[in-house]
Design a protein around this motif. Structure first.
Motif, PDB file in Angstrom:
ATOM      1  N   VAL A 118      27.318  27.823  39.547  1.00 18.11           N
ATOM      2  CA  VAL A 118      28.431  29.169  39.817  1.00 18.11           C
ATOM      3  C   VAL A 118      28.783  29.530  38.775  1.00 18.11           C
ATOM      4  N   SER A 119      29.543  30.635  38.039  1.00 12.92           N
ATOM      5  CA  SER A 119      29.910  31.210  36.907  1.00 12.92           C
ATOM      6  C   SER A 119      31.500  32.271  37.438  1.00 12.92           C
ATOM      7  N   ASP A 120      31.871  32.391  36.275  1.00 18.48           N
ATOM      8  CA  ASP A 120      32.866  33.460  35.473  1.00 18.48           C
ATOM      9  C   ASP A 120      34.365  33.462  37.189  1.00 18.48           C
ATOM     10  N   ILE A 121      34.626  31.571  37.154  1.00 21.10           N
ATOM     11  CA  ILE A 121      35.597  31.819  38.178  1.00 21.10           C
ATOM     12  C   ILE A 121      37.170  32.208  38.204  1.00 21.10           C
ATOM     13  N   GLY A 174      34.672  38.429  41.505  1.00 17.83           N
ATOM     14  CA  GLY A 174      34.130  39.414  42.673  1.00 17.83           C
ATOM     15  C   GLY A 174      34.283  40.521  41.103  1.00 17.83           C
ATOM     16  N   PRO A 175      33.630  41.508  41.682  1.00 21.34           N
ATOM     17  CA  PRO A 175      33.695  42.098  43.012  1.00 21.34           C
ATOM     18  C   PRO A 175      33.031  41.387  44.109  1.00 21.34           C
ATOM     19  N   ALA A 197      49.708  35.385  39.269  1.00 23.28           N
ATOM     20  CA  ALA A 197      49.290  35.830  37.752  1.00 23.28           C
ATOM     21  C   ALA A 197      48.731  37.227  38.188  1.00 23.28           C
ATOM     22  N   CYS A 198      49.015  38.203  37.082  1.00 24.26           N
ATOM     23  CA  CYS A 198      48.596  38.775  37.888  1.00 24.26           C
ATOM     24  C   CYS A 198      46.884  38.906  36.826  1.00 24.26           C
ATOM     25  N   ARG A 199      46.631  39.788  38.021  1.00 27.31           N
ATOM     26  CA  ARG A 199      45.171  40.077  37.542  1.00 27.31           C
ATOM     27  C   ARG A 199      44.037  41.539  37.744  1.00 27.31           C
ATOM     28  N   TRP A 200      43.368  41.857  37.409  1.00 27.95           N
ATOM     29  CA  TRP A 200      42.486  42.575  37.180  1.00 27.95           C
ATOM     30  C   TRP A 200      41.975  43.396  38.547  1.00 27.95           C
ATOM     31  N   TRP A 201      41.853  44.300  38.676  1.00 25.08           N
ATOM     32  CA  TRP A 201      42.171  45.120  40.124  1.00 25.08           C
ATOM     33  C   TRP A 201      40.665  44.952  41.395  1.00 25.08           C
ATOM     34  N   TRP A 202      39.739  43.936  39.613  1.00 18.29           N
ATOM     35  CA  TRP A 202      38.432  43.946  41.028  1.00 18.29           C
ATOM     36  C   TRP A 202      38.595  42.678  41.311  1.00 18.29           C
ATOM     37  N   MET A 203      39.255  41.756  40.575  1.00 10.82           N
ATOM     38  CA  MET A 203      39.133  40.213  40.721  1.00 10.82           C
ATOM     39  C   MET A 203      39.773  40.317  42.388  1.00 10.82           C
ATOM     40  N   SER A 204      38.802  39.137  43.001  1.00 20.53           N
ATOM     41  CA  SER A 204      39.394  38.756  43.916  1.00 20.53           C
ATOM     42  C   SER A 204      40.997  38.496  44.554  1.00 20.53           C
ATOM     43  N   ASP A 205      42.149  38.679  45.526  1.00 19.82           N
ATOM     44  CA  ASP A 205      43.053  38.230  45.709  1.00 19.82           C
ATOM     45  C   ASP A 205      43.445  37.194  45.185  1.00 19.82           C
TER      46      ASP A 205
END
Length: 309
Positions: free
Chosen positions: A11-14, A242-243, A21-29
């Protein structure tokens, strides 16, 4: 000649972070929900021996997210091991963020990590008889600089250590892929191209000399990739955040002379709409599942193709 079968997951990049917190648009909600879904899925996989998490466990190197990670992983029914990503420590040691020493102590509260004498988050342990798990810290610069490279002190330690574990099959964890990919999304990674190229060549020479490598597992690119060089598999994982929210499962048949690595990745449900470039990130068919023959020391050094299924 007896053949052993092991099963493990990557598993990677959780990029775990507070829900507000503010997150990038491509990240999971909700990276938290994605990690909980991954743990629930892994608990249902039969005969899974262990799980490895290849970096960017959290997004802002903050203690609160690390404690949430540990709380969620307490539900996992098998051992797990962690390696460092560029989002996991702040080398400037700013207040409210983990540095390397804090990260090591946090890991030690969950599994037996005895750091190598390199000054970085490098360690070696044996999760199963005949299997050697080695994690290497390639992160550089100020938080969260994406560039990564292995230093001479790390390569020196690795070379000496491989002589001690010469009869064991290796699984290496390095968050930043050793070999630069043409799909690398962070252009800054090319600033020290020659340094990276030299370190990657030195690492590969050490592994080829050892001659028993199950896989070199990375993340960071957020794109699933498979590269086989001289019979050594280098696999970059799809991201959990994600995405494309996914994890990889591995099954390995090994004996003292040869082996075979089978892999596929499992797509988890994604909250929210898919970006237009979702199809690209899904990867080619052979990057999603396949099998790779493994060689032991003394086998002829050749480029082995990936056999897609």
């Amino acid at each position: 000649m007896a053949t052993e079968r092991i099963r493990f997951a990557q598993v990677s990049d959780i990029h775990l972070m507070p829900e507000t917190a503010c997150r990038w648009w491509w990240m999971s909600d909700s990276p938290r929900r994605q990690l909980e879904a991954a743990v629930a899925h892994l608990n249902q996989v039969p005969d899974l021996d262990f799980v490895v998490f290849t970096g960017d466990l959290v997004d802002q190197a903050d203690p609160e997210s690390f404690e949430l990670f540990r709380e969620i992983l307490a539900q996992l029914r098998m051992p797990y091991y962690l390696s460092l990503g560029n989002h996991d420590v702040d080398t400037l040691q700013r207040k409210g963020r983990f540095d390397r020493e804090q990260f090591i102590r946090w890991c030690q509260s969950q599994f037996p990590l005895f750091p190598a004498p390199t000054g970085y988050v490098d360690y070696s342990l044996s999760p199963l008889p005949g299997i050697r798990l080695i994690a290497l810290d390639a992160s550089l610069g100020s938080f969260p600089l994406p560039q990564g490279v292995l230093r001479p002190s790390q390569l020196h330690w690795l070379g000496e250590h491989l002589q001690v574990v010469s009869e064991e099959w290796l699984i290496l964890l390095i968050h930043q892929p050793p070999f630069i990919s043409p799909t690398q999304m962070d252009a800054v990674v090319f600033r020290n191209y020659q340094l990276q190229k030299q370190a990657a060549a030195a690492l590969h020479a050490l592994l080829a000399g050892h001659g028993r490598v199950v896989a070199v597992l990375s993340g960071h690119l957020h794109v699933p990739k498979v590269h086989v060089r001289d019979g050594i598999p280098y696999l970059t994982a799809p991201p959990l955040v994600g995405p494309v929210s996914a994890l990889r499962l591995f099954e390995v048949d090994l004996n003292p002379r040869r082996g075979i690595l089978r892999y596929h990745w499992v797509h988890l449900p994604e909250p929210g709409p898919r970006p237009l470039w979702h199809g690209f990130l899904m990867g080619r068919r052979r990057d999603r599942w396949g099998e790779i023959p493994l060689r032991a020391r003394g086998a002829r050094s050749t480029l082995l193709p990936v056999a897609a299924r």
